[in-house]
Design an enzyme around this catalytic site. Sequence first.
Site, PDB file in Angstrom:
ATOM      1  N   LEU A  75      28.671  83.437-135.561  1.00  0.00           N
ATOM      2  CA  LEU A  75      28.184  82.292-136.321  1.00  0.00           C
ATOM      3  C   LEU A  75      26.884  82.704-136.993  1.00  0.00           C
ATOM      4  O   LEU A  75      26.135  83.549-136.473  1.00  0.00           O
ATOM      5  CB  LEU A  75      27.918  81.090-135.405  1.00  0.00           C
ATOM      6  CG  LEU A  75      29.122  80.395-134.758  1.00  0.00           C
ATOM      7  CD1 LEU A  75      28.636  79.288-133.824  1.00  0.00           C
ATOM      8  CD2 LEU A  75      30.056  79.830-135.811  1.00  0.00           C
ATOM      9  N   ASP A  76      26.586  82.106-138.162  1.00  0.00           N
ATOM     10  CA  ASP A  76      25.303  82.351-138.809  1.00  0.00           C
ATOM     11  C   ASP A  76      24.170  82.019-137.844  1.00  0.00           C
ATOM     12  O   ASP A  76      24.301  81.123-136.993  1.00  0.00           O
ATOM     13  CB  ASP A  76      25.147  81.471-140.051  1.00  0.00           C
ATOM     14  CG  ASP A  76      26.085  81.863-141.176  1.00  0.00           C
ATOM     15  OD1 ASP A  76      26.655  82.973-141.116  1.00  0.00           O
ATOM     16  OD2 ASP A  76      26.237  81.053-142.111  1.00  0.00           O
ATOM     17  N   MET A  77      23.052  82.698-138.003  1.00  0.00           N
ATOM     18  CA  MET A  77      21.904  82.462-137.126  1.00  0.00           C
ATOM     19  C   MET A  77      21.509  80.989-137.092  1.00  0.00           C
ATOM     20  O   MET A  77      21.204  80.425-136.030  1.00  0.00           O
ATOM     21  CB  MET A  77      20.706  83.295-137.592  1.00  0.00           C
ATOM     22  CG  MET A  77      19.470  83.134-136.713  1.00  0.00           C
ATOM     23  SD  MET A  77      18.046  84.073-137.305  1.00  0.00           S
ATOM     24  CE  MET A  77      17.509  83.020-138.666  1.00  0.00           C
ATOM     25  N   THR A  79      23.327  78.359-137.696  1.00  0.00           N
ATOM     26  CA  THR A  79      24.399  77.471-137.262  1.00  0.00           C
ATOM     27  C   THR A  79      24.467  77.431-135.743  1.00  0.00           C
ATOM     28  O   THR A  79      24.326  78.458-135.082  1.00  0.00           O
ATOM     29  CB  THR A  79      25.752  77.953-137.824  1.00  0.00           C
ATOM     30  OG1 THR A  79      25.677  78.034-139.243  1.00  0.00           O
ATOM     31  CG2 THR A  79      26.881  77.000-137.435  1.00  0.00           C
ATOM     32  N   ARG A 176      28.662  76.644-146.329  1.00  0.00           N
ATOM     33  CA  ARG A 176      27.414  76.411-147.049  1.00  0.00           C
ATOM     34  C   ARG A 176      27.624  76.494-148.565  1.00  0.00           C
ATOM     35  O   ARG A 176      27.150  75.647-149.324  1.00  0.00           O
ATOM     36  CB  ARG A 176      26.359  77.428-146.582  1.00  0.00           C
ATOM     37  CG  ARG A 176      26.064  77.318-145.096  1.00  0.00           C
ATOM     38  CD  ARG A 176      25.362  78.533-144.518  1.00  0.00           C
ATOM     39  NE  ARG A 176      23.939  78.538-144.840  1.00  0.00           N
ATOM     40  CZ  ARG A 176      23.048  79.272-144.176  1.00  0.00           C
ATOM     41  NH1 ARG A 176      23.441  80.034-143.163  1.00  0.00           N
ATOM     42  NH2 ARG A 176      21.778  79.246-144.513  1.00  0.00           N
TER      43      ARG A 176
END
Length: 230
Positions: A75-77, A79, A176
Amino acid sequence: MIPNQNGLRCKRALEKLHYQPPSAPLTILHADADLLVVDKPSGLLSVPGKAAEHADCLETRMRNIYPDTLLVHRLDMDTSGVMVFARNKSAQRHLGLQFEKRQMQKTYHAIVAGIVRDDTGLVDLPLIVDWPNRPLQKVDLETGKPAQTEWRVRSRSHNSTYVELYPKTGRSHQLRVHMLAIGHPILGDRFYGDSDVISRMDRLALHASMLRLRHPTGGAWCEFIAKSPF
């Protein structure tokens, strides 16, 4: 969005990136002989970064608790939400194939800027890395990779909308960029939001709330839920 704007957004976001990962104990949602499921906090990298100061991450913290932890996805940092790890090579392969074949079912919760008029919809816009401004991504109708996101409105306020997002593909920054593309960037998004969007949340308002998968042993469907923090 023109390249100069992308470049300015990227520069601004990276300038504000002072890695200060949260220190609270992890919330383990499930653990068995094959699977580890955790509620990743916002602000913590999924895997180590290249710089020494970016060594602290969810993968490392999980291995400190469960030494046999094996990475399956990221997961993105910024998120938060459900992330699954494997505990053996066989389970890692099994889970990896489920992601590759898009067999897993994922639900995200997000708060986006503005009032989304329709109740449901589908964003079908191909994405590609914006190389001069990486890690940013962009819509590219000619050379982008297919990307689809279904969405549903949960509630509306006077200047924002709470939505559920159902990614059908797993492109980097997909949710996003897709929300930005339809005119409703996710609040707190320092990569793709303007100053107003960024200032309205103290974190990215994007949370992986549910992950449904087949268990590597036996193939039974399993559903894991992490309550949305916003």
